[in-house]
Motif scaffolding. Structure first.
Motif, PDB file in Angstrom:
ATOM      1  N   GLU A 174     -65.571  37.378   7.061  1.00 43.78           N
ATOM      2  CA  GLU A 174     -65.169  38.451   6.150  1.00 43.78           C
ATOM      3  C   GLU A 174     -65.457  39.820   6.762  1.00 43.78           C
ATOM      4  O   GLU A 174     -64.663  40.758   6.623  1.00 43.78           O
ATOM      5  N   ILE A 175     -66.591  39.928   7.443  1.00 42.94           N
ATOM      6  CA  ILE A 175     -66.921  41.183   8.119  1.00 42.94           C
ATOM      7  C   ILE A 175     -65.877  41.492   9.189  1.00 42.94           C
ATOM      8  O   ILE A 175     -65.417  42.631   9.319  1.00 42.94           O
ATOM      9  N   GLY A 176     -65.488  40.491   9.945  1.00 45.80           N
ATOM     10  CA  GLY A 176     -64.474  40.704  10.974  1.00 45.80           C
ATOM     11  C   GLY A 176     -63.172  41.223  10.393  1.00 45.80           C
ATOM     12  O   GLY A 176     -62.556  42.152  10.942  1.00 45.80           O
TER      13      GLY A 176
ATOM     14  N   VAL B  42     -63.637  44.878   9.205  1.00 44.36           N
ATOM     15  CA  VAL B  42     -63.646  45.790  10.346  1.00 44.36           C
ATOM     16  C   VAL B  42     -62.231  45.983  10.884  1.00 44.36           C
ATOM     17  O   VAL B  42     -61.800  47.113  11.169  1.00 44.36           O
ATOM     18  N   ALA B  43     -61.481  44.901  11.006  1.00 42.26           N
ATOM     19  CA  ALA B  43     -60.109  44.996  11.511  1.00 42.26           C
ATOM     20  C   ALA B  43     -59.252  45.873  10.609  1.00 42.26           C
ATOM     21  O   ALA B  43     -58.460  46.696  11.092  1.00 42.26           O
ATOM     22  N   ALA B  44     -59.396  45.707   9.293  1.00 45.42           N
ATOM     23  CA  ALA B  44     -58.602  46.505   8.350  1.00 45.42           C
ATOM     24  C   ALA B  44     -58.919  47.985   8.469  1.00 45.42           C
ATOM     25  O   ALA B  44     -58.020  48.835   8.428  1.00 45.42           O
ATOM     26  N   GLN B  45     -60.199  48.320   8.633  1.00 46.35           N
ATOM     27  CA  GLN B  45     -60.577  49.724   8.739  1.00 46.35           C
ATOM     28  C   GLN B  45     -60.124  50.333  10.064  1.00 46.35           C
ATOM     29  O   GLN B  45     -59.664  51.484  10.094  1.00 46.35           O
ATOM     30  N   ILE B  46     -60.230  49.572  11.144  1.00 49.30           N
ATOM     31  CA  ILE B  46     -59.728  50.081  12.427  1.00 49.30           C
ATOM     32  C   ILE B  46     -58.234  50.345  12.319  1.00 49.30           C
ATOM     33  O   ILE B  46     -57.721  51.381  12.765  1.00 49.30           O
ATOM     34  N   GLY B  47     -57.515  49.398  11.730  1.00 49.99           N
ATOM     35  CA  GLY B  47     -56.075  49.552  11.581  1.00 49.99           C
ATOM     36  C   GLY B  47     -55.697  50.774  10.767  1.00 49.99           C
ATOM     37  O   GLY B  47     -54.727  51.479  11.101  1.00 49.99           O
ATOM     38  N   ALA B  48     -56.470  51.042   9.714  1.00 52.32           N
ATOM     39  CA  ALA B  48     -56.193  52.224   8.893  1.00 52.32           C
ATOM     40  C   ALA B  48     -56.349  53.499   9.714  1.00 52.32           C
ATOM     41  O   ALA B  48     -55.508  54.408   9.648  1.00 52.32           O
TER      42      ALA B  48
ATOM     43  N   VAL C 252     -72.630  37.985  13.503  1.00 51.67           N
ATOM     44  CA  VAL C 252     -71.957  39.199  13.030  1.00 51.67           C
ATOM     45  C   VAL C 252     -71.454  40.001  14.216  1.00 51.67           C
ATOM     46  O   VAL C 252     -70.327  40.510  14.219  1.00 51.67           O
ATOM     47  N   ALA C 253     -72.280  40.111  15.239  1.00 54.01           N
ATOM     48  CA  ALA C 253     -71.872  40.832  16.452  1.00 54.01           C
ATOM     49  C   ALA C 253     -70.632  40.190  17.065  1.00 54.01           C
ATOM     50  O   ALA C 253     -69.701  40.882  17.498  1.00 54.01           O
ATOM     51  N   GLU C 254     -70.592  38.872  17.102  1.00 55.91           N
ATOM     52  CA  GLU C 254     -69.441  38.178  17.668  1.00 55.91           C
ATOM     53  C   GLU C 254     -68.197  38.375  16.810  1.00 55.91           C
ATOM     54  O   GLU C 254     -67.082  38.510  17.343  1.00 55.91           O
ATOM     55  N   ALA C 255     -68.367  38.392  15.489  1.00 60.16           N
ATOM     56  CA  ALA C 255     -67.220  38.597  14.591  1.00 60.16           C
ATOM     57  C   ALA C 255     -66.628  39.987  14.777  1.00 60.16           C
ATOM     58  O   ALA C 255     -65.397  40.156  14.799  1.00 60.16           O
ATOM     59  N   ILE C 256     -67.481  40.988  14.909  1.00 58.23           N
ATOM     60  CA  ILE C 256     -66.997  42.353  15.124  1.00 58.23           C
ATOM     61  C   ILE C 256     -66.300  42.457  16.478  1.00 58.23           C
ATOM     62  O   ILE C 256     -65.208  43.027  16.594  1.00 58.23           O
ATOM     63  N   THR C 257     -66.916  41.886  17.502  1.00 57.50           N
ATOM     64  CA  THR C 257     -66.313  41.916  18.828  1.00 57.50           C
ATOM     65  C   THR C 257     -64.964  41.216  18.836  1.00 57.50           C
ATOM     66  O   THR C 257     -63.990  41.710  19.434  1.00 57.50           O
ATOM     67  N   ALA C 258     -64.871  40.063  18.175  1.00 54.40           N
ATOM     68  CA  ALA C 258     -63.608  39.319  18.131  1.00 54.40           C
ATOM     69  C   ALA C 258     -62.531  40.131  17.427  1.00 54.40           C
ATOM     70  O   ALA C 258     -61.357  40.125  17.842  1.00 54.40           O
ATOM     71  N   ALA C 259     -62.899  40.829  16.353  1.00 53.97           N
ATOM     72  CA  ALA C 259     -61.927  41.663  15.644  1.00 53.97           C
ATOM     73  C   ALA C 259     -61.418  42.789  16.538  1.00 53.97           C
ATOM     74  O   ALA C 259     -60.211  43.063  16.597  1.00 53.97           O
ATOM     75  N   VAL C 260     -62.332  43.422  17.236  1.00 48.16           N
ATOM     76  CA  VAL C 260     -61.945  44.513  18.139  1.00 48.16           C
ATOM     77  C   VAL C 260     -61.032  43.992  19.234  1.00 48.16           C
ATOM     78  O   VAL C 260     -59.981  44.578  19.532  1.00 48.16           O
ATOM     79  N   ARG C 261     -61.392  42.856  19.828  1.00 47.59           N
ATOM     80  CA  ARG C 261     -60.594  42.286  20.917  1.00 47.59           C
ATOM     81  C   ARG C 261     -59.218  41.842  20.434  1.00 47.59           C
ATOM     82  O   ARG C 261     -58.228  41.951  21.153  1.00 47.59           O
ATOM     83  N   ALA C 262     -59.147  41.325  19.197  1.00 49.52           N
ATOM     84  CA  ALA C 262     -57.867  40.873  18.667  1.00 49.52           C
ATOM     85  C   ALA C 262     -56.910  42.046  18.452  1.00 49.52           C
ATOM     86  O   ALA C 262     -55.692  41.909  18.641  1.00 49.52           O
TER      87      ALA C 262
END
Length: 255
Positions: free
Chosen positions: A84-86, A89-95, A126-136
């Protein structure tokens, strides 16, 4: 001694009619801007103003996602799974990327805010989820991580681009983590003391802590918070002192 360093600040944290900090003044001092994405603070108009100011001043911009908790300014942990955190984070980056396109600039990196950043510092999942979102979203996005933390390690393990930061105005524990804001020694309010500590760190690579001997940290960027009453004076003093000592102030990413 480190001869070149980036200065970053958390900006775009106003919301509607409620102002937070002096973004215009800070953007004349710092070289990278962590722009709030509508989670802990900000809204489309605030994002657009901040991004436009940064564009006009040649400041590199990054996304600063945090918990969707404006009342707590993103400084409280909201129970969420790493997945869910990932997605959050992805939604906010996209915005922010969408508004950046309207402002004629580009989001170049991601730095988690507040409680989310502190959780990612300690929790590898959590760190991995954030990193995966950024990389995706894009392998070109850089992760700006607190030095010596799980987010830094997770980003490197995932072959993400990662830049490490230290804080000018926060106290440190011997674990390498920031002193919790609930403690009176969490913040450094004296600009001279902050600059003195940074110059000593840049010379030695050792960060003073409140509970022991100085610890080694690596850094390519220094964060000065943008929301305090002395933020602009602090940032100006730090930039002037570092420049006088022969340290070039330059973004960690090229424009």
């Amino acid at each position: 001694m480190i001869r070149s360093i980036d200065l970053n600040s958390d900006l775009g944290e106003s919301y509607g009619p409620w102002p937070m900090g002096d973004d215009a003044a800070m953007l004349s001092i710092v070289t990278s801007a962590n722009v709030a994405c509508g989670g802990h603070a900000s809204d489309p108009e605030t994002m657009f103003r901040t991004l436009t100011l940064a564009r006009d001043r040649g400041v590199i911009v990054g996304a600063h996602p945090g918990y969707a908790d404006r009342e707590g300014f993103g400084r409280r942990i909201i129970p969420m799974t790493p997945a869910e955190i990932g997605r959050m984070v992805a939604a906010q980056i996209g915005a922010l990327q969408a508004v950046a396109a309207l402002a004629g600039t580009t989001v170049r990196y991601v730095k988690p805010h507040g409680a989310l950043g502190n959780l990612a510092a300690d929790d590898r999942t959590v760190a991995e989820a954030i990193t995966a979102a950024v990389r995706a979203i894009s392998p070109d996005l850089v992760v700006l991580a607190i030095s010596g933390t799980e987010l830094e390690h997770a980003a490197r393990a995932a072959a993400a681009q990662v830049v490490s930061e230290i804080f000018a105005d926060r106290g440190y524990l011997s674990t390498g983590r920031l002193v919790p804001r609930s403690r009176p020694d969490a913040m450094i309010h004296d600009a001279k003391a902050a600059a003195d500590r940074l110059l000593a760190f840049l010379d030695s690579g050792l960060m003073p802590v409140v509970d022991g001997d100085p610890i080694p940290l690596a850094a390519q960027s220094i964060c000065v918070h943008g929301d305090g009453p002395v933020a602009v004076a602090m940032a100006g003093e730090i930039r002037a002192r570092l420049s006088a000592a022969g340290v070039a102030i330059a973004p960690f990413l090229k424009g």
